[in-house]
Design an enzyme around this catalytic site. Structure first.
Site, mmCIF file in Angstrom:
data_model
loop_
_atom_site.group_PDB
_atom_site.id
_atom_site.type_symbol
_atom_site.label_atom_id
_atom_site.label_comp_id
_atom_site.label_asym_id
_atom_site.label_seq_id
_atom_site.Cartn_x
_atom_site.Cartn_y
_atom_site.Cartn_z
ATOM 1 N N CYS A 17 0.816 -1.229 0.000
ATOM 2 C CA CYS A 17 0.000 0.000 0.000
ATOM 3 C C CYS A 17 0.842 1.268 0.000
ATOM 4 C CB CYS A 17 -0.948 0.004 1.190
ATOM 5 S SG CYS A 17 -2.121 -1.355 1.123
ATOM 6 N N HIS B 236 -3.303 7.325 2.654
ATOM 7 C CA HIS B 236 -3.707 6.022 2.135
ATOM 8 C C HIS B 236 -5.115 5.724 2.641
ATOM 9 C CE1 HIS B 236 -3.896 1.946 0.999
ATOM 10 N NE2 HIS B 236 -3.704 1.435 2.200
ATOM 11 N N ASN C 295 -10.005 -0.058 -0.110
ATOM 12 C CA ASN C 295 -8.536 0.019 -0.071
ATOM 13 C C ASN C 295 -8.005 -0.505 -1.412
ATOM 14 O OD1 ASN C 295 -5.810 -0.295 0.354
ATOM 15 N ND2 ASN C 295 -6.006 -1.297 2.337
HETATM 16 N N1 ACO Z 1 -18.455 -8.473 8.870
HETATM 17 C C1 ACO Z 1 -18.897 -8.725 10.096
HETATM 18 N N2 ACO Z 1 -18.080 -9.057 11.105
HETATM 19 C C2 ACO Z 1 -16.760 -9.139 10.826
HETATM 20 C C3 ACO Z 1 -16.235 -8.883 9.547
HETATM 21 C C4 ACO Z 1 -17.149 -8.542 8.547
HETATM 22 N N3 ACO Z 1 -16.760 -8.260 7.275
HETATM 23 N N4 ACO Z 1 -14.901 -9.037 9.580
HETATM 24 C C5 ACO Z 1 -14.585 -9.358 10.854
HETATM 25 N N5 ACO Z 1 -15.690 -9.437 11.607
HETATM 26 C C6 ACO Z 1 -15.818 -9.751 13.037
HETATM 27 C C7 ACO Z 1 -14.618 -10.457 13.583
HETATM 28 O O1 ACO Z 1 -14.696 -11.847 13.330
HETATM 29 C C8 ACO Z 1 -14.702 -10.114 15.052
HETATM 30 O O2 ACO Z 1 -15.639 -10.994 15.646
HETATM 31 P P1 ACO Z 1 -15.383 -11.584 17.153
HETATM 32 O O3 ACO Z 1 -15.332 -10.366 18.029
HETATM 33 O O4 ACO Z 1 -16.547 -12.461 17.352
HETATM 34 O O5 ACO Z 1 -14.053 -12.259 17.057
HETATM 35 C C9 ACO Z 1 -15.300 -8.728 15.076
HETATM 36 O O6 ACO Z 1 -15.886 -8.540 13.775
HETATM 37 C C10 ACO Z 1 -14.278 -7.634 15.331
HETATM 38 O O7 ACO Z 1 -13.141 -7.884 14.519
HETATM 39 P P2 ACO Z 1 -11.843 -6.969 14.569
HETATM 40 O O8 ACO Z 1 -10.833 -7.512 13.614
HETATM 41 O O9 ACO Z 1 -11.417 -6.738 15.974
HETATM 42 O O10 ACO Z 1 -12.462 -5.604 14.006
HETATM 43 P P3 ACO Z 1 -11.782 -4.210 13.908
HETATM 44 O O11 ACO Z 1 -12.603 -3.217 14.603
HETATM 45 O O12 ACO Z 1 -10.314 -4.259 14.213
HETATM 46 O O13 ACO Z 1 -11.927 -3.904 12.332
HETATM 47 C C11 ACO Z 1 -10.550 -4.001 10.360
HETATM 48 C C12 ACO Z 1 -11.344 -4.797 11.406
HETATM 49 C C13 ACO Z 1 -11.526 -3.154 9.608
HETATM 50 C C14 ACO Z 1 -9.865 -4.973 9.416
HETATM 51 C C15 ACO Z 1 -9.509 -3.112 11.044
HETATM 52 O O14 ACO Z 1 -8.804 -3.856 11.988
HETATM 53 C C16 ACO Z 1 -8.550 -2.459 10.086
HETATM 54 O O15 ACO Z 1 -8.898 -1.602 9.304
HETATM 55 N N6 ACO Z 1 -7.252 -2.797 10.170
HETATM 56 C C17 ACO Z 1 -6.214 -2.153 9.407
HETATM 57 C C18 ACO Z 1 -6.256 -2.478 7.944
HETATM 58 C C19 ACO Z 1 -5.153 -1.672 7.263
HETATM 59 O O16 ACO Z 1 -4.992 -0.497 7.496
HETATM 60 N N7 ACO Z 1 -4.345 -2.308 6.462
HETATM 61 C C20 ACO Z 1 -3.159 -1.595 5.972
HETATM 62 C C21 ACO Z 1 -3.074 -1.437 4.585
HETATM 63 S S1 ACO Z 1 -3.520 -2.868 3.679
HETATM 64 C C22 ACO Z 1 -2.163 -3.354 2.714
HETATM 65 O O17 ACO Z 1 -1.044 -2.946 2.890
HETATM 66 C C23 ACO Z 1 -2.384 -4.396 1.683
#
Ligand code: ACO
Length: 323
Positions: A113, A250, A280
């Protein structure tokens, strides 16, 4: 002193738009969850005939058009991508050929990214080093091809698309009032590899593989890394957040963007957000966001613009430029 000045920009998106609701029959998720956790409302997904090369070519042609240039004017193409058409040759060379360009040179840059930010910083060095006068910098991705469409924690986050800039050498005074790239700061640390990676590759599995991410872990590191590298860039340029006209981060997650801007003291109205429209798009996300803010008249000639990205590796970086 030579500066690398933006002469034009462009973008290209696949025809098909996929809304959050379209995932509801595929995996256990909801529009509400996706919007609340990420700010994403839709993304574009490439059809079979739309590839990293074809999208990159379209964005490059748009950027050349807005610069009033043709491929004959370009010396170098740098393509930031993690989803090349083939393992080799470089997709940048394929785009060079699609543009009918048989002079100069072209190469791919892989920093996930952060790729576009790395590519702009690299293009600036080629220009200031006298090895190129006009550079096409492209970010193009088809992440839909490396997603595990059964994994709800990743498949809802990414989209496809491309964006491009034309940079040209121009004599500057060496002052912060110059147009062009003014400062850059790049970082990486492979200790974080397992938090965000693709589980395949030519030298390991012999397959392309699928994207795997520990989202919570990435999130935990993102804001600190982003703010550190931006503060380093501010320090190099001798400016503060108040001097900025636009912050173009980003586009991975609206919560990460908001938290980073708040920590840095960047006013909300200066932040360009397109994650709702594109999801993204990895290395394409910053130039796609730029294209939206240029097209709607927000970013204008002479504005001070900060680009930032963070991604797999981890890699992260920032570029400060005057448009
Ligand atoms: N729909 C519904 N529920 C979901 C989904 C979905 N699509 N995906 C995950 N969940 C659930 C999980 O299973 C979890 O359930 P549990 O509590 O029963 O275990 C719950 O939702 C919470 O999951 P978290 O992973 O803790 O959710 P979070 O608030 O952290 O959000 C996210 C997840 C959006 C992925 C976030 O962590 C994020 O944006 N992370 C950074 C991503 C990023 O910036 N990447 C960098 C660039 S990418 C690259 O370089 C290729």
């Amino acid at each position: 002193m030579i500066r690398s000045v933006v002469r034009g920009n462009g973008a290209a998106l696949p025809r098909r738009i996929m809304k959050n609701a379209d995932f509801e029959g595929m995996v256990e998720t909801s529009d509400e969850w996706i919007v609340q956790r990420t700010g994403i409302r839709q993304r574009h997904v490439a059809a079979d005939d739309e590839t990293t090369a074809s999208l990159g070519e379209a964005a490059a042609r748009a950027a050349l058009g807005s610069a009033g240039m043709t491929p004959a004017d370009i010396d170098l193409i740098i393509l930031a991508t993690s989803t090349p058409n083939n393992t080799f040759p470089a997709t940048a060379v394929e785009i060079q050929n699609r543009l009918g360009m048989h002079h100069g040179f072209a190469f791919d840059m892989q920093a996930v990214c952060s790729g576009f930010v790395y590519a702009v910083a690299t293009a600036d060095l080629y220009i200031r080093g006298g090895l190129a006068r006009r550079v096409l910098v492209i970010g193009s991705e088809t992440f839909s091809r490396i997603l595990d469409w059964n994994d709800r924690s990743t498949c809802v986050l990414f989209g496809d698309g491309a964006g491009a800039l034309v940079l040209e050498a121009e004599e500057g005074a060496g002052a912060i009032t110059d147009r062009g790239v003014l400062a850059a700061s790049l970082r990486s640390d492979g200790v974080h590899k397992d938090k965000l990676f693709v589980d395949g590759g030519p030298s390991t599995t012999g397959t392309v593989g699928h994207l795997r991410m520990e989202g919570r872990e990435v999130f935990k590191h993102a804001v600190g890394m982003i703010t550190d590298v931006i503060e380093a860039t501010f320090g190099e340029a001798g400016i503060t957040a108040e001097d900025l006209d636009w912050f173009v981060p980003h586009q991975a997650n609206k919560r990460i963007i908001d938290a980073s801007a708040k920590k840095l003291g960047i006013a909300e109205q200066k932040v360009v957000v397109t994650v709702d429209l594109h999801g993204n798009t990895s290395a394409a996300s910053v130039p796609l966001a730029l294209s939206v803010a240029v097209a709607d008249g927000r970013i204008k000639k002479g504005d001070l613009v900060l680009l930032e990205a963070m991604g797999g590796g981890f890699t992260w970086g920032a570029v400060l430029l005057r448009w």
